[in-house]
Scaffold this active site. Structure first.
Site, PDB file in Angstrom:
ATOM      1  N   HIS A  53       4.462   6.028 -16.846  1.00 55.75           N
ATOM      2  CA  HIS A  53       4.125   6.191 -18.255  1.00 55.75           C
ATOM      3  C   HIS A  53       5.399   6.308 -19.063  1.00 55.75           C
ATOM      4  CE1 HIS A  53       2.241   7.702 -21.924  1.00 55.75           C
ATOM      5  NE2 HIS A  53       1.158   7.112 -21.451  1.00 55.75           N
TER       6      HIS A  53
ATOM      7  N   GLU B 141      -5.089   5.427 -16.460  1.00 57.59           N
ATOM      8  CA  GLU B 141      -5.865   4.245 -16.075  1.00 57.59           C
ATOM      9  C   GLU B 141      -6.407   4.328 -14.658  1.00 57.59           C
ATOM     10  OE1 GLU B 141      -6.606   2.793 -18.470  1.00 57.59           O
ATOM     11  OE2 GLU B 141      -5.015   2.021 -19.737  1.00 57.59           O
TER      12      GLU B 141
HETATM   13  N1  COA Z   1       5.041   0.577 -10.255  1.00 59.79           N
HETATM   14  C1  COA Z   1       6.277   0.259  -9.799  1.00 59.79           C
HETATM   15  N2  COA Z   1       7.413   0.403 -10.512  1.00 59.79           N
HETATM   16  C2  COA Z   1       7.281   0.885 -11.752  1.00 59.79           C
HETATM   17  C3  COA Z   1       6.026   1.248 -12.289  1.00 59.79           C
HETATM   18  C4  COA Z   1       4.880   1.077 -11.494  1.00 59.79           C
HETATM   19  N3  COA Z   1       3.670   1.390 -11.933  1.00 59.79           N
HETATM   20  N4  COA Z   1       6.201   1.699 -13.552  1.00 59.79           N
HETATM   21  C5  COA Z   1       7.520   1.622 -13.801  1.00 59.79           C
HETATM   22  N5  COA Z   1       8.164   1.128 -12.716  1.00 59.79           N
HETATM   23  C6  COA Z   1       9.605   0.875 -12.592  1.00 59.79           C
HETATM   24  C7  COA Z   1       9.981  -0.353 -13.395  1.00 59.79           C
HETATM   25  O1  COA Z   1       9.885  -1.538 -12.620  1.00 59.79           O
HETATM   26  C8  COA Z   1      11.383  -0.049 -13.830  1.00 59.79           C
HETATM   27  O2  COA Z   1      12.243  -0.410 -12.779  1.00 59.79           O
HETATM   28  P1  COA Z   1      13.669  -1.103 -13.105  1.00 59.79           P
HETATM   29  O3  COA Z   1      14.438  -0.049 -13.855  1.00 59.79           O
HETATM   30  O4  COA Z   1      14.212  -1.396 -11.742  1.00 59.79           O
HETATM   31  O5  COA Z   1      13.378  -2.301 -13.924  1.00 59.79           O
HETATM   32  C9  COA Z   1      11.396   1.477 -13.971  1.00 59.79           C
HETATM   33  O6  COA Z   1      10.309   1.959 -13.176  1.00 59.79           O
HETATM   34  C10 COA Z   1      11.201   1.919 -15.398  1.00 59.79           C
HETATM   35  O7  COA Z   1      10.069   1.243 -15.929  1.00 59.79           O
HETATM   36  P2  COA Z   1       9.864   0.921 -17.453  1.00 59.79           P
HETATM   37  O8  COA Z   1       9.198  -0.401 -17.578  1.00 59.79           O
HETATM   38  O9  COA Z   1      11.136   1.131 -18.200  1.00 59.79           O
HETATM   39  O10 COA Z   1       8.907   2.023 -17.883  1.00 59.79           O
HETATM   40  P3  COA Z   1       8.135   2.020 -19.254  1.00 59.79           P
HETATM   41  O11 COA Z   1       8.229   3.367 -19.807  1.00 59.79           O
HETATM   42  O12 COA Z   1       8.538   0.925 -20.151  1.00 59.79           O
HETATM   43  O13 COA Z   1       6.688   1.616 -18.752  1.00 59.79           O
HETATM   44  C11 COA Z   1       4.475   1.498 -18.120  1.00 59.79           C
HETATM   45  C12 COA Z   1       5.573   2.378 -18.751  1.00 59.79           C
HETATM   46  C13 COA Z   1       3.152   2.226 -18.204  1.00 59.79           C
HETATM   47  C14 COA Z   1       4.390   0.201 -18.902  1.00 59.79           C
HETATM   48  C15 COA Z   1       4.848   1.200 -16.645  1.00 59.79           C
HETATM   49  O14 COA Z   1       4.996   2.394 -15.923  1.00 59.79           O
HETATM   50  C16 COA Z   1       3.857   0.265 -15.970  1.00 59.79           C
HETATM   51  O15 COA Z   1       3.985  -0.950 -16.079  1.00 59.79           O
HETATM   52  N6  COA Z   1       2.820   0.830 -15.239  1.00 59.79           N
HETATM   53  C17 COA Z   1       1.829   0.002 -14.615  1.00 59.79           C
HETATM   54  C18 COA Z   1       0.793  -0.440 -15.624  1.00 59.79           C
HETATM   55  C19 COA Z   1      -0.103   0.695 -16.080  1.00 59.79           C
HETATM   56  O16 COA Z   1      -0.518   1.535 -15.308  1.00 59.79           O
HETATM   57  N7  COA Z   1      -0.386   0.693 -17.396  1.00 59.79           N
HETATM   58  C20 COA Z   1      -1.219   1.677 -18.028  1.00 59.79           C
HETATM   59  C21 COA Z   1      -0.405   2.615 -18.856  1.00 59.79           C
HETATM   60  S1  COA Z   1      -1.329   4.000 -19.448  1.00 59.79           S
END
Ligand code: COA
Length: 369
Positions: free
Chosen positions: A254, A309
């Site tokens: 998140h 989710e």
């Molecule tokens: N599974 C695996 N790796 C994950 C991850 C997950 N669910 N969520 C984040 N990471 C990793 C990313 O790949 C990133 O790695 P990197 O630095 O090597 O590129 C790192 O953790 C940081 O991720 P980031 O995209 O900067 O986090 P964010 O704050 O932008 O993203 C979400 C938040 C929710 C978009 C992200 O955690 C995600 O895509 N989760 C899965 C989708 C989901 O559950 N969405 C519903 C949200 S309520």
């Protein structure tokens, strides 16, 4: 693409940048707390029906005393009836559309009239139930204005009344997801409202932003993931395989929460009340445990915990809702937040218009050619 890169001094994804003052909700990421209209989520979800929660959001947004629960119930009942009356012209156009696309179309048809927040909130379950039934070749069912919002939705969808436990579970879900700080769809709704556009436009824009998999589109993939895993014994190896391939695990991580998302706990408890001994619950627990352990090893410096989710998917599946309808059902709750934020934004009278940093080519002066 590395999404964490900060270009030209801009905080990528506007992370941590306040974009508005709000009295509606507050997310305390480090502590895993969500405050809704002055109450902790757990207490708020236990205390409110859909109608009383909506009344509080809309009242707070306008800095007014909330409408009586009965008044909101009657207003939503009338709004569902009005939405049903518009369905005839829309239904043929639903053919071939996904449930989210049908809802997009249906929301676009809601007129900006008196109390647009109630009109648009009332329309969602009617459009969704009708679109889902049309996919099964069934005619839409008229709403029953005397029923609570969640109960009427389940009845219109299934053609028979839902049990009290099911209505309670859906209500808990809708109230739990009603608002969540400056999330992407709420920000979208506020930007639209700041231009002076009406609340139905703001809700339509909010829904558009919600449909992406990084926001409200994750529950369906969560369920697909659980099906692929199949049994608790396969959880560990499946999760490891996905992370090795560079895939993200849906339902984890998140932007704000660095500890467990408090909504996950409220929904998990609701699911345990709804189906205490289900096989799916055992599978979900095993996948969650395996995923959390693997994510800790995979990203030791980035806390990645269960988000809303994960248990949303389980709860909505437990209610036998169609998987493709999960995001529209999310909208059924979140629309209260979108419209409340839009009202709050309108009260400021200030257009949201940030700046950008130009990184393109500069024009070449004629004499240098
Ligand atoms: N599974 C695996 N790796 C994950 C991850 C997950 N669910 N969520 C984040 N990471 C990793 C990313 O790949 C990133 O790695 P990197 O630095 O090597 O590129 C790192 O953790 C940081 O991720 P980031 O995209 O900067 O986090 P964010 O704050 O932008 O993203 C979400 C938040 C929710 C978009 C992200 O955690 C995600 O895509 N989760 C899965 C989708 C989901 O559950 N969405 C519903 C949200 S309520």
């Amino acid at each position: 693409m590395n999404t964490n890169v900060q270009t030209s001094g801009i905080k990528s994804g506007l992370e941590g940048i306040p974009a508005a003052e709000t009295a509606l909700s507050h997310v305390v990421g480090a502590a895993g707390e969500l405050i809704l209209c002055g109450a902790h989520l757990k207490d708020f979800a236990a205390a409110h029906s859909f109608e009383s929660a909506a009344a509080l959001f809309w009242g707070t947004a306008q800095d007014e005393a909330p409408m009586a629960e009965e008044q909101v119930r009657a207003g939503l009942g009338a709004a569902r009836a009005a939405a049903f009356a518009r369905l005839g012209a829309l239904l043929p156009s639903f053919e071939g559309l996904s449930l989210s696309e049908a809802l997009r179309l249906g929301l676009a048809a809601v007129p900006e009239e008196d109390a647009p927040h109630i009109a648009v909130t009332g329309a969602i379950p009617v459009i969704l139930a009708a679109a889902a039934r049309a996919k099964e070749g069934k005619a839409p069912l008229a709403p029953d204005a005397s029923l609570p919002h969640a109960a009427d939705f389940l009845r219109m969808l299934r053609g028979e009344p839902a049990s009290e436990a099911e209505v309670t579970a859906l209500t808990t879900y809708l109230v739990t997801v009603m608002d969540h700080g400056m999330n992407a769809s709420t920000f979208t709704a506020r930007v639209i409202a700041s231009t002076g556009a009406g609340l139905t436009w703001a809700a339509l824009g909010g829904f558009a932003a919600l449909t992406g998999p990084l926001h409200g589109g994750a529950p369906e993939p969560v369920l697909n993931m659980l099906e692929e895993v199949g049994t608790p014994a396969r959880a560990e190896s499946w999760v490891a395989g996905e992370l090795e391939k560079g895939e993200r695990l849906m339902g984890f991580g998140h932007r704000i929460y660095k500890v467990r998302d408090p909504r996950a706990d409220v929904l998990k408890a609701a699911l345990e009340r709804l189906s205490p001994s289900g096989e799916k619950l055992a599978l979900a627990r095993a996948v969650e445990e395996a995923a959390l352990a693997a994510l800790k090893r995979h990203k030791p410096d980035r806390p990645l915990e269960t988000n809303v989710e994960f248990y949303t998917a389980m709860l909505l599946d437990g209610l036998a809702l169609p998987r493709a309808g999960f995001t529209p059902v999310f909208a059924m709750g979140r629309v209260v937040g979108w419209t409340a934020h839009a009202m709050e934004q309108q009260r400021t009278g200030r257009l949201i218009r940030p700046a950008s940093l130009y990184v393109g080519r500069k024009p070449v002066r004629e004499e240098w050619r």
